[in-house]
Design a protein around this motif. Structure first.
Motif, PDB file in Angstrom:
ATOM      1  N   SER A  12       0.853  -1.187   0.000  1.00 21.75           N
ATOM      2  CA  SER A  12       0.000   0.000   0.000  1.00 21.75           C
ATOM      3  C   SER A  12       0.888   1.237   0.000  1.00 21.75           C
ATOM      4  O   SER A  12       1.654   1.450   0.944  1.00 21.75           O
ATOM      5  CB  SER A  12      -0.907   0.020   1.233  1.00 21.75           C
ATOM      6  N   TYR A  13       0.821   2.022  -1.065  1.00 21.88           N
ATOM      7  CA  TYR A  13       1.538   3.290  -1.111  1.00 21.88           C
ATOM      8  C   TYR A  13       0.671   4.332  -0.417  1.00 21.88           C
ATOM      9  O   TYR A  13      -0.508   4.498  -0.778  1.00 21.88           O
ATOM     10  CB  TYR A  13       1.804   3.725  -2.549  1.00 21.88           C
ATOM     11  N   VAL A  14       1.204   5.028   0.574  1.00 25.13           N
ATOM     12  CA  VAL A  14       0.431   6.048   1.278  1.00 25.13           C
ATOM     13  C   VAL A  14       1.105   7.401   1.100  1.00 25.13           C
ATOM     14  O   VAL A  14       2.327   7.524   1.215  1.00 25.13           O
ATOM     15  CB  VAL A  14       0.269   5.711   2.776  1.00 25.13           C
ATOM     16  N   PRO A  78       1.618  14.060   9.468  1.00 20.65           N
ATOM     17  CA  PRO A  78       1.374  12.849  10.265  1.00 20.65           C
ATOM     18  C   PRO A  78      -0.081  12.410  10.288  1.00 20.65           C
ATOM     19  O   PRO A  78      -0.367  11.209  10.255  1.00 20.65           O
ATOM     20  CB  PRO A  78       1.870  13.231  11.664  1.00 20.65           C
ATOM     21  N   SER A  79      -1.018  13.348  10.322  1.00 20.78           N
ATOM     22  CA  SER A  79      -2.432  12.951  10.313  1.00 20.78           C
ATOM     23  C   SER A  79      -2.791  12.326   8.969  1.00 20.78           C
ATOM     24  O   SER A  79      -3.529  11.337   8.900  1.00 20.78           O
ATOM     25  CB  SER A  79      -3.345  14.146  10.607  1.00 20.78           C
ATOM     26  N   GLY A  80      -2.243  12.866   7.879  1.00 25.29           N
ATOM     27  CA  GLY A  80      -2.500  12.294   6.560  1.00 25.29           C
ATOM     28  C   GLY A  80      -1.936  10.896   6.434  1.00 25.29           C
ATOM     29  O   GLY A  80      -2.579   9.988   5.875  1.00 25.29           O
ATOM     30  N   LEU A  81      -0.737  10.692   6.953  1.00 19.30           N
ATOM     31  CA  LEU A  81      -0.144   9.356   6.927  1.00 19.30           C
ATOM     32  C   LEU A  81      -0.992   8.366   7.718  1.00 19.30           C
ATOM     33  O   LEU A  81      -1.261   7.247   7.263  1.00 19.30           O
ATOM     34  CB  LEU A  81       1.278   9.402   7.491  1.00 19.30           C
ATOM     35  N   ASN A  82      -1.435   8.768   8.896  1.00 21.08           N
ATOM     36  CA  ASN A  82      -2.234   7.863   9.728  1.00 21.08           C
ATOM     37  C   ASN A  82      -3.580   7.533   9.095  1.00 21.08           C
ATOM     38  O   ASN A  82      -4.034   6.385   9.120  1.00 21.08           O
ATOM     39  CB  ASN A  82      -2.436   8.471  11.115  1.00 21.08           C
ATOM     40  N   VAL A  83      -4.217   8.543   8.519  1.00 19.33           N
ATOM     41  CA  VAL A  83      -5.500   8.313   7.843  1.00 19.33           C
ATOM     42  C   VAL A  83      -5.314   7.311   6.704  1.00 19.33           C
ATOM     43  O   VAL A  83      -6.104   6.381   6.524  1.00 19.33           O
ATOM     44  CB  VAL A  83      -6.063   9.654   7.308  1.00 19.33           C
ATOM     45  N   ALA A  84      -4.253   7.495   5.924  1.00 20.60           N
ATOM     46  CA  ALA A  84      -4.002   6.614   4.781  1.00 20.60           C
ATOM     47  C   ALA A  84      -3.627   5.205   5.229  1.00 20.60           C
ATOM     48  O   ALA A  84      -4.075   4.216   4.632  1.00 20.60           O
ATOM     49  CB  ALA A  84      -2.898   7.204   3.898  1.00 20.60           C
ATOM     50  N   ILE A  85      -2.823   5.091   6.280  1.00 23.17           N
ATOM     51  CA  ILE A  85      -2.422   3.767   6.762  1.00 23.17           C
ATOM     52  C   ILE A  85      -3.631   2.999   7.285  1.00 23.17           C
ATOM     53  O   ILE A  85      -3.794   1.801   7.002  1.00 23.17           O
ATOM     54  CB  ILE A  85      -1.346   3.899   7.858  1.00 23.17           C
ATOM     55  N   ARG A  86      -4.486   3.668   8.035  1.00 27.46           N
ATOM     56  CA  ARG A  86      -5.678   2.991   8.566  1.00 27.46           C
ATOM     57  C   ARG A  86      -6.602   2.533   7.440  1.00 27.46           C
ATOM     58  O   ARG A  86      -7.292   1.526   7.563  1.00 27.46           O
ATOM     59  CB  ARG A  86      -6.437   3.933   9.511  1.00 27.46           C
ATOM     60  N   ALA A  87      -6.595   3.266   6.326  1.00 26.57           N
ATOM     61  CA  ALA A  87      -7.459   2.911   5.195  1.00 26.57           C
ATOM     62  C   ALA A  87      -6.798   1.907   4.257  1.00 26.57           C
ATOM     63  O   ALA A  87      -7.443   1.421   3.321  1.00 26.57           O
ATOM     64  CB  ALA A  87      -7.828   4.177   4.410  1.00 26.57           C
ATOM     65  N   PRO A  91      -0.109  -5.769   3.797  1.00 23.82           N
ATOM     66  CA  PRO A  91       0.827  -5.891   4.928  1.00 23.82           C
ATOM     67  C   PRO A  91       2.088  -5.051   4.832  1.00 23.82           C
ATOM     68  O   PRO A  91       2.804  -4.899   5.814  1.00 23.82           O
ATOM     69  CB  PRO A  91       1.169  -7.382   4.943  1.00 23.82           C
ATOM     70  N   VAL A  92       2.386  -4.514   3.653  1.00 23.17           N
ATOM     71  CA  VAL A  92       3.549  -3.641   3.497  1.00 23.17           C
ATOM     72  C   VAL A  92       3.057  -2.234   3.166  1.00 23.17           C
ATOM     73  O   VAL A  92       2.259  -2.051   2.235  1.00 23.17           O
ATOM     74  CB  VAL A  92       4.501  -4.134   2.387  1.00 23.17           C
ATOM     75  N   VAL A  93       3.525  -1.256   3.926  1.00 24.80           N
ATOM     76  CA  VAL A  93       3.139   0.141   3.719  1.00 24.80           C
ATOM     77  C   VAL A  93       4.360   0.913   3.222  1.00 24.80           C
ATOM     78  O   VAL A  93       5.414   0.912   3.870  1.00 24.80           O
ATOM     79  CB  VAL A  93       2.621   0.773   5.023  1.00 24.80           C
ATOM     80  N   PHE A 170       7.377  -0.067   5.484  1.00 25.21           N
ATOM     81  CA  PHE A 170       7.093  -0.607   6.809  1.00 25.21           C
ATOM     82  C   PHE A 170       6.294  -1.906   6.758  1.00 25.21           C
ATOM     83  O   PHE A 170       5.511  -2.136   5.823  1.00 25.21           O
ATOM     84  CB  PHE A 170       6.253   0.387   7.630  1.00 25.21           C
ATOM     85  N   ARG A 171       6.439  -2.689   7.815  1.00 24.17           N
ATOM     86  CA  ARG A 171       5.499  -3.767   8.101  1.00 24.17           C
ATOM     87  C   ARG A 171       4.288  -3.119   8.780  1.00 24.17           C
ATOM     88  O   ARG A 171       4.425  -2.516   9.850  1.00 24.17           O
ATOM     89  CB  ARG A 171       6.145  -4.812   9.014  1.00 24.17           C
ATOM     90  N   ARG A 172       3.133  -3.257   8.177  1.00 21.59           N
ATOM     91  CA  ARG A 172       1.944  -2.551   8.663  1.00 21.59           C
ATOM     92  C   ARG A 172       1.598  -2.947  10.092  1.00 21.59           C
ATOM     93  O   ARG A 172       1.188  -2.100  10.904  1.00 21.59           O
ATOM     94  CB  ARG A 172       0.755  -2.838   7.737  1.00 21.59           C
ATOM     95  N   ASP A 173       1.760  -4.240  10.425  1.00 22.34           N
ATOM     96  CA  ASP A 173       1.389  -4.672  11.770  1.00 22.34           C
ATOM     97  C   ASP A 173       2.240  -3.985  12.832  1.00 22.34           C
ATOM     98  O   ASP A 173       1.748  -3.663  13.920  1.00 22.34           O
ATOM     99  CB  ASP A 173       1.483  -6.197  11.894  1.00 22.34           C
ATOM    100  N   ARG A 174       3.511  -3.703  12.513  1.00 21.80           N
ATOM    101  CA  ARG A 174       4.368  -3.020  13.479  1.00 21.80           C
ATOM    102  C   ARG A 174       4.010  -1.548  13.614  1.00 21.80           C
ATOM    103  O   ARG A 174       4.095  -0.967  14.713  1.00 21.80           O
ATOM    104  CB  ARG A 174       5.836  -3.184  13.065  1.00 21.80           C
ATOM    105  N   LEU A 175       3.578  -0.928  12.510  1.00 22.90           N
ATOM    106  CA  LEU A 175       3.100   0.451  12.598  1.00 22.90           C
ATOM    107  C   LEU A 175       1.918   0.552  13.557  1.00 22.90           C
ATOM    108  O   LEU A 175       1.855   1.448  14.411  1.00 22.90           O
ATOM    109  CB  LEU A 175       2.689   0.958  11.212  1.00 22.90           C
TER     110      LEU A 175
END
Length: 341
Positions: A12-14, A78-87, A91-93, A170-175
């Protein structure tokens, strides 16, 4: 996600975006051109842009179903990154910047490195590339010892564990495990996140095999704004986390203090006739020589670039150093809106 997995993990490219109409299309097209054969998606967090950025994203999304956008009302990185990661779904971000252009093999090499090393985050080199004489001067400063210090993230080095990483794969689960990016930290949030990854037993890995083209700011005003903001937040991080910060971060603010003190003492000495006060002129004089010598070296990129370097280098030093002092001393309450993104 394990090294023994037969199928390639999805990526997932964020990307957080705010007022980047001049750069966003090149950044997104570099993602759709990746040679990675595993599944992928592109999640773009749209801040409240006013320059037509959203129209470009809409056009690109209509042409490629992998591209989707979500709102980032706060507008900060940071808020944009978090919004995108949650969406995100995979497994790889892969974090992407609107000023970056990824080479076609970026995702493939990054995932291979992530699987081979077992790292939580992998990053490489930020290769600044300018188009105008001004941008070339800024790009040269990014990779030079007298500019941003010539660190491995700008000039390369041996692969291995690192303190932090440019952008990051990143490994998404670790994020999710460490709580994503701290939204109270508007700049330097990558360093702080990597600090938490390492503190919880993870590894941040640098590899020179990953090289990302970065487009510098295109005007002096934007450059100064960028480095004041970066300096403020780096100073605040140094105040919060103390010895966890490298001593090299303190060089620009100490230089600013030394040069300004030298000028003041020199002027006082000239006015009063105290000769040993006038010796303080040596500090700004030595700095002037450093800038001139550095500009001569930059002339290999063109005379226009060398001329701009005489301006760009002091602006970077004084903007970053002054910002650091403001952040380190906590004098930022009325400035953080200016440095929000």
């Amino acid at each position: 996600m394990t090294a023994q997995s037969d199928a390639l993990p999805g990526v997932s490219y964020v990307m957080p975006v705010l007022n980047e109409v001049d750069h966003i299309e090149a950044a997104v097209l570099s993602l759709t051109s990746q040679d990675y054969t595993g599944p992928s998606e592109i999640v773009i967090a749209l801040g409240p842009s006013v320059d037509g950025t959203d129209d470009v994203i809409s056009r690109l999304s209509a042409a490629d179903p992998r591209i989707r956008s979500i709102r980032n009302e706060a507008g900060s990185t940071p808020s944009g990154l978090n919004v995108a990661i949650r969406a995100s779904s995979y497994p790889v971000v892969i974090r992407v910047d609107a000023h970056s252009v990824l080479p076609p093999d970026y995702a493939r090499v990054a995932v291979e490195t992530l699987l081979a090393t077992g790292a939580d985050n992998v990053g490489g080199i930020m290769k600044a590339v300018g188009r105008t004489a001004f941008e070339k001067a800024v790009a040269h400063a990014y990779g030079s010892p007298e500019g941003l210090g010539g660190t491995q993230h700008h000039v390369g080095g041996q692969a291995g564990p690192a303190e932090t990483a440019y952008l990051g794969v990143f490994r998404r689960d670790r994020l999710l495990e460490v709580g994503l990016f701290d939204e109270d930290i508007k700049r330097g949030q990558d360093w702080e996140l990597n600090r938490r990854l390492r503190a919880t037993g993870g590894t941040v890995w640098f590899t020179p095999a990953l090289e990302v083209e970065y487009r510098p700011r295109s005007s002096l005003r934007r450059l100064i704004r960028q480095f004041v903001a970066t300096g403020i937040w780096r100073g605040e991080l140094a105040r919060r986390f103390g010895s966890a910060n490298s001593l090299r971060y303190f060089v620009p603010p100490l230089a600013v203090i030394g040069i300004l003190a030298g000028l003041v003492l020199g002027i006082v000495g000239s006015a009063t006739g105290i000769w040993w006060f006038q010796c303080a002129y040596l500090a700004p004089a030595a700095y002037l020589v450093l800038v001139i010598v550095a500009a001569v070296r930059a002339a290999r990129h063109g005379l226009g670039t060398a001329a701009w370097y005489l301006v760009v280098l002091p602006c970077i030093h004084f903007a970053w150093g002054t910002g650091f002092l403001l952040g380190f001393l906590g004098i930022t309450k009325n400035i953080k809106q200016y440095t929000g993104r």
